[in-house]
Design an enzyme around this catalytic site. Structure first.
Site, PDB file in Angstrom:
ATOM      1  N   SER A  21       0.807  -1.051  -0.138  1.00 36.86           N
ATOM      2  CA  SER A  21       0.000   0.052  -0.009  1.00 36.86           C
ATOM      3  C   SER A  21       0.870   1.183  -0.111  1.00 36.86           C
ATOM      4  O   SER A  21       0.526   2.134  -0.714  1.00 36.86           O
ATOM      5  CB  SER A  21      -0.896   0.058   1.275  1.00 36.86           C
ATOM      6  OG  SER A  21      -1.823  -1.094   1.120  1.00 36.86           O
ATOM      7  N   ARG A  44       0.179   8.017   6.229  1.00 38.44           N
ATOM      8  CA  ARG A  44      -0.495   7.309   6.717  1.00 38.44           C
ATOM      9  C   ARG A  44      -2.113   7.693   6.590  1.00 38.44           C
ATOM     10  O   ARG A  44      -3.135   7.017   6.941  1.00 38.44           O
ATOM     11  CB  ARG A  44      -0.303   7.068   8.283  1.00 38.44           C
ATOM     12  CG  ARG A  44       1.017   6.242   8.360  1.00 38.44           C
ATOM     13  CD  ARG A  44       1.271   5.686   9.988  1.00 38.44           C
ATOM     14  NE  ARG A  44       2.279   4.671   9.888  1.00 38.44           N
ATOM     15  CZ  ARG A  44       1.936   3.522   9.610  1.00 38.44           C
ATOM     16  NH1 ARG A  44       0.763   2.922   9.753  1.00 38.44           N
ATOM     17  NH2 ARG A  44       3.028   2.405   9.789  1.00 38.44           N
ATOM     18  N   HIS A  47      -3.086   6.468   3.496  1.00 39.58           N
ATOM     19  CA  HIS A  47      -3.436   4.851   3.741  1.00 39.58           C
ATOM     20  C   HIS A  47      -4.653   4.717   4.383  1.00 39.58           C
ATOM     21  O   HIS A  47      -5.585   3.543   4.153  1.00 39.58           O
ATOM     22  CB  HIS A  47      -1.998   4.478   4.591  1.00 39.58           C
ATOM     23  CG  HIS A  47      -2.144   2.896   4.745  1.00 39.58           C
ATOM     24  ND1 HIS A  47      -2.530   2.398   6.227  1.00 39.58           N
ATOM     25  CD2 HIS A  47      -1.956   1.918   4.106  1.00 39.58           C
ATOM     26  CE1 HIS A  47      -2.366   1.088   5.938  1.00 39.58           C
ATOM     27  NE2 HIS A  47      -2.299   0.923   4.705  1.00 39.58           N
TER      28      HIS A  47
END
Length: 215
Positions: A21, A44, A47
């Site tokens: 990812s 993040r 993500h």
């Protein structure tokens, strides 16, 4: 559609999934002006949301990353506006230094005071938090009213947070609250626009706690 078609995932290993990812994020994110540490937070956020526009909209105070790292390493407390943040954050990395994640939104005294004053529980819970914490990290992902109240208290000198992660989602007051936060000379992580939310706030807080693990 034939739902009997055999399907095999690329991988079922958690670390491999995360790594793949992040590789996709890095390849598609494009040019940016974030520092290396800031990009760890943004990475993040993307993500958690699969939203590159949201990632590019993130704003950092110049001292935000270091202030957050220092707060966690010093065992300062974390205040969250809703239970979802408490459920999602990696509490172990905070608790190992003596800190904890605190949510007051459903406390009986908060509910009673909000009813008495005919205001939101989010506002009252922020007031409770600043009475209990000296400094600390304020992680707000759901309630713009909580962020606006914290901003008011900062301006009046009643609140002195170490870091404000202000990423509330919504149509009413969310963009405006983040715009006001970005004007303050306190360490903050926020973004431009309506997007945000508890999962995004968790992602940012987890990124800071991961950075605090490094030398």
């Amino acid at each position: 559609m034939d739902f009997r078609t055999e399907f095999k995932p690329l991988t079922v290993q958690p670390q491999e999934i995360e790594g793949m990812s992040f590789n996709i994020i890095d390849s598609e994110f494009g040019e940016h002006a974030f520092t290396e540490q800031q990009y760890k937070v943004v990475q993040r956020v993307v993500h958690a949301s699969a939203d590159f526009e949201l990632g590019h909209s993130v704003l950092f105070h110049d001292k935000a990353i270091q202030a957050g790292i220092k707060a966690i390493r010093n065992g300062e407390q974390v205040y969250a506006d809703v239970q979802m943040i408490l459920s999602g954050v990696s509490k172990g990395r905070i608790e190992k230094h003596g800190g904890s994640v605190n949510v007051f939104i459903s406390d009986p005294d908060v509910m009673a005071e909000a009813k008495r004053l005919n205001t939101t529980r989010a506002i009252i819970s922020v007031r409770k938090a600043i009475k209990q914490f000296e400094g600390g990290i304020f992680a707000i992902g759901n309630a713009p009213t909580a962020l606006l109240e914290l901003i008011r208290l900062i301006k009046e000198g009643e609140a002195k947070p170490s870091l404000v992660i202000g990423l509330p989602v919504g149509f009413v007051s969310a963009p405006e609250s983040k715009e006001e936060l970005a004007k303050l000379d306190v360490p903050f992580i926020t973004n431009v626009g309506r997007k945000g939310g508890s999962t995004i706030t968790v992602a940012a807080l987890n990124a800071i706690s991961l950075l605090a693990e490094k030398d």
